[in-house]
Enzyme design. Structure first.
Site, PDB file in Angstrom:
ATOM      1  N   CYS A   1       2.593  13.367  -7.330  1.00  0.00           N
ATOM      2  CA  CYS A   1       1.831  14.478  -7.895  1.00  0.00           C
ATOM      3  C   CYS A   1       0.395  14.010  -8.136  1.00  0.00           C
ATOM      4  O   CYS A   1       0.170  13.029  -8.840  1.00  0.00           O
ATOM      5  CB  CYS A   1       2.475  14.918  -9.201  1.00  0.00           C
ATOM      6  SG  CYS A   1       1.493  16.193 -10.034  1.00  0.00           S
TER       7      CYS A   1
ATOM      8  N   HIS B   1       0.809  -1.220   0.000  1.00  0.00           N
ATOM      9  CA  HIS B   1       0.000   0.000   0.000  1.00  0.00           C
ATOM     10  C   HIS B   1       0.843   1.271   0.000  1.00  0.00           C
ATOM     11  O   HIS B   1       0.331   2.339   0.287  1.00  0.00           O
ATOM     12  CB  HIS B   1      -0.961  -0.005   1.196  1.00  0.00           C
ATOM     13  CG  HIS B   1      -2.009  -1.080   1.106  1.00  0.00           C
ATOM     14  ND1 HIS B   1      -2.849  -1.425   2.141  1.00  0.00           N
ATOM     15  CD2 HIS B   1      -2.362  -1.900   0.076  1.00  0.00           C
ATOM     16  CE1 HIS B   1      -3.661  -2.408   1.762  1.00  0.00           C
ATOM     17  NE2 HIS B   1      -3.372  -2.716   0.519  1.00  0.00           N
TER      18      HIS B   1
HETATM   19  N1  APR Z   1      -1.357  -7.953  17.655  1.00  0.00           N
HETATM   20  C1  APR Z   1      -2.067  -8.605  16.683  1.00  0.00           C
HETATM   21  N2  APR Z   1      -3.194  -8.118  16.138  1.00  0.00           N
HETATM   22  C2  APR Z   1      -3.638  -6.926  16.577  1.00  0.00           C
HETATM   23  C3  APR Z   1      -2.979  -6.187  17.583  1.00  0.00           C
HETATM   24  C4  APR Z   1      -1.779  -6.751  18.139  1.00  0.00           C
HETATM   25  N3  APR Z   1      -1.080  -6.128  19.085  1.00  0.00           N
HETATM   26  N4  APR Z   1      -3.672  -5.041  17.808  1.00  0.00           N
HETATM   27  C5  APR Z   1      -4.718  -5.064  16.972  1.00  0.00           C
HETATM   28  N5  APR Z   1      -4.710  -6.194  16.223  1.00  0.00           N
HETATM   29  C6  APR Z   1      -5.613  -6.632  15.146  1.00  0.00           C
HETATM   30  C7  APR Z   1      -7.026  -6.099  15.247  1.00  0.00           C
HETATM   31  O1  APR Z   1      -7.803  -6.962  16.047  1.00  0.00           O
HETATM   32  C8  APR Z   1      -7.462  -6.103  13.784  1.00  0.00           C
HETATM   33  O2  APR Z   1      -8.038  -7.358  13.432  1.00  0.00           O
HETATM   34  O3  APR Z   1      -5.090  -6.112  13.939  1.00  0.00           O
HETATM   35  C9  APR Z   1      -6.143  -5.942  13.002  1.00  0.00           C
HETATM   36  C10 APR Z   1      -5.977  -4.585  12.348  1.00  0.00           C
HETATM   37  O4  APR Z   1      -6.948  -4.447  11.359  1.00  0.00           O
HETATM   38  P1  APR Z   1      -7.122  -3.109  10.504  1.00  0.00           P
HETATM   39  O5  APR Z   1      -7.128  -1.923  11.406  1.00  0.00           O
HETATM   40  O6  APR Z   1      -8.294  -3.309   9.622  1.00  0.00           O
HETATM   41  O7  APR Z   1      -5.757  -3.028   9.679  1.00  0.00           O
HETATM   42  P2  APR Z   1      -5.392  -3.729   8.296  1.00  0.00           P
HETATM   43  O8  APR Z   1      -5.963  -5.098   8.211  1.00  0.00           O
HETATM   44  O9  APR Z   1      -3.927  -3.576   8.136  1.00  0.00           O
HETATM   45  O10 APR Z   1      -6.142  -2.799   7.255  1.00  0.00           O
HETATM   46  C11 APR Z   1      -5.993  -3.065   5.898  1.00  0.00           C
HETATM   47  O11 APR Z   1      -7.175  -1.074   5.305  1.00  0.00           O
HETATM   48  O12 APR Z   1      -7.694   1.191   5.548  1.00  0.00           O
HETATM   49  C12 APR Z   1      -6.928   0.253   4.886  1.00  0.00           C
HETATM   50  O13 APR Z   1      -5.020   0.730   3.647  1.00  0.00           O
HETATM   51  C13 APR Z   1      -5.444   0.495   4.967  1.00  0.00           C
HETATM   52  O14 APR Z   1      -3.648  -1.102   4.872  1.00  0.00           O
HETATM   53  C14 APR Z   1      -4.893  -0.802   5.482  1.00  0.00           C
HETATM   54  C15 APR Z   1      -5.969  -1.789   5.115  1.00  0.00           C
END
Ligand code: APR
Length: 250
Positions: free
Chosen positions: A132, A124
């Site tokens: 730009c 990402h």
């Molecule tokens: N260890 C493991 N898992 C964790 C921890 C931790 N310490 N803290 C939180 N989590 C988990 C949460 O329970 C959740 O399921 O990590 C996950 C994070 O999920 P998201 O916030 O949805 O992040 P992500 O999956 O990376 O999002 C994907 O969405 O908005 C877009 O581009 C953005 O790259 C991002 C994509």
């Protein structure tokens, strides 16, 4: 699999990793949570009342670039003070052992880079790079800009059009080379998905792709996700504790 006994699950994962020639790891925001980087979903995941799906889009930027830069400015200020944690460190060490382990991340915070991860695939993009928004000919390649705080609306140094974060927004295609590298990584013996809610595609589809190609699949996450019932082995817990525990068993 022994769902009741977390120790047995860690031992099983370690055994699979020991026997694997090629290991691939997909990470998400949960890996950086212990470093102080807010996740997108789950507790504390929202900026003001905006969902990332509504904010991180080309339309939202076209409508109100200053609002978008407020959000990115806030995230950049937060991330600037964050350091890699034990989860980043373990994955960096694994990646440094030849090319047997590939780390693919959805995170734009560059904490895997700071931890020294070799051959990292940043699906990402990076929050520390800009491009730009008008895609002018000379400003096509993203450039590094680590200023904190940012001006209200940073500009392309070549054509003075608004600059945007060089990250992939909803509705945009992933960079071809990164996507190819991520798909290549699904040809592995063990595919591990860590700290991601597994709802954003195409990244969320990689674990299933790896499973169909014959990999042993595992998830480490703080809570259950759509991947939990799909993988061969799910470990519920914080990545910064579980990964060092697994590493000690290798
Ligand atoms: N260890 C493991 N898992 C964790 C921890 C931790 N310490 N803290 C939180 N989590 C988990 C949460 O329970 C959740 O399921 O990590 C996950 C994070 O999920 P998201 O916030 O949805 O992040 P992500 O999956 O990376 O999002 C994907 O969405 O908005 C877009 O581009 C953005 O790259 C991002 C994509």
């Amino acid at each position: 699999m022994d769902r009741a006994n977390p120790g047995a699950r860690l031992a099983q994962l370690a055994e699979r990793l020991r026997g694997a020639r090629r290991v691939s790891v997909l990470t998400g925001a949960g890996v950086s949570a212990a470093s102080g980087v807010p996740t997108f979903r789950g507790a504390g995941g929202l900026w003001r009342s905006y969902r990332p799906e509504d904010l991180a889009t080309p339309d939202a930027f076209a409508r109100d670039p200053v609002l978008l830069w407020e959000w990115y400015g806030w995230r950049r200020e937060t991330i600037a003070g964050c350091k890699p944690n034990a989860a980043h460190d373990v994955l960096a060490r694994w990646s440094q052992r030849g090319d047997a382990t590939t780390i693919v991340t959805q995170n734009v915070d560059d904490l895997h880079v700071k931890a020294g991860t070799a051959g990292l695939v940043r699906l990402h993009g990076s929050i520390w790079e800009l491009s730009c928004a008008a895609r002018c000919a000379s400003g096509v390649a993203p450039w590094r800009d680590e200023r904190v705080p940012m001006p209200r609306l940073p500009r392309c140094p070549h054509c003075a059009a608004p600059a945007r974060p060089a990250v992939v927004w909803f509705g945009e295609a992933l960079d071809d080379r990164d996507l190819r590298a991520a798909l290549d990584a699904t040809a592995c013996d063990v595919f591990l998905t860590v700290g991601t809610s597994s709802v954003v595609y195409p990244a969320a589809g990689l674990v299933d792709q790896a499973r169909r190609r014959g990999a042993f699949t595992a998830e480490i996450n703080a809570e259950a996700t759509p991947a939990t019932t799909l993988v061969d082995l799910a470990v519920q817990g914080p990545a910064e504790l579980v990964l060092p525990d697994v590493d000690r068993l290798l």
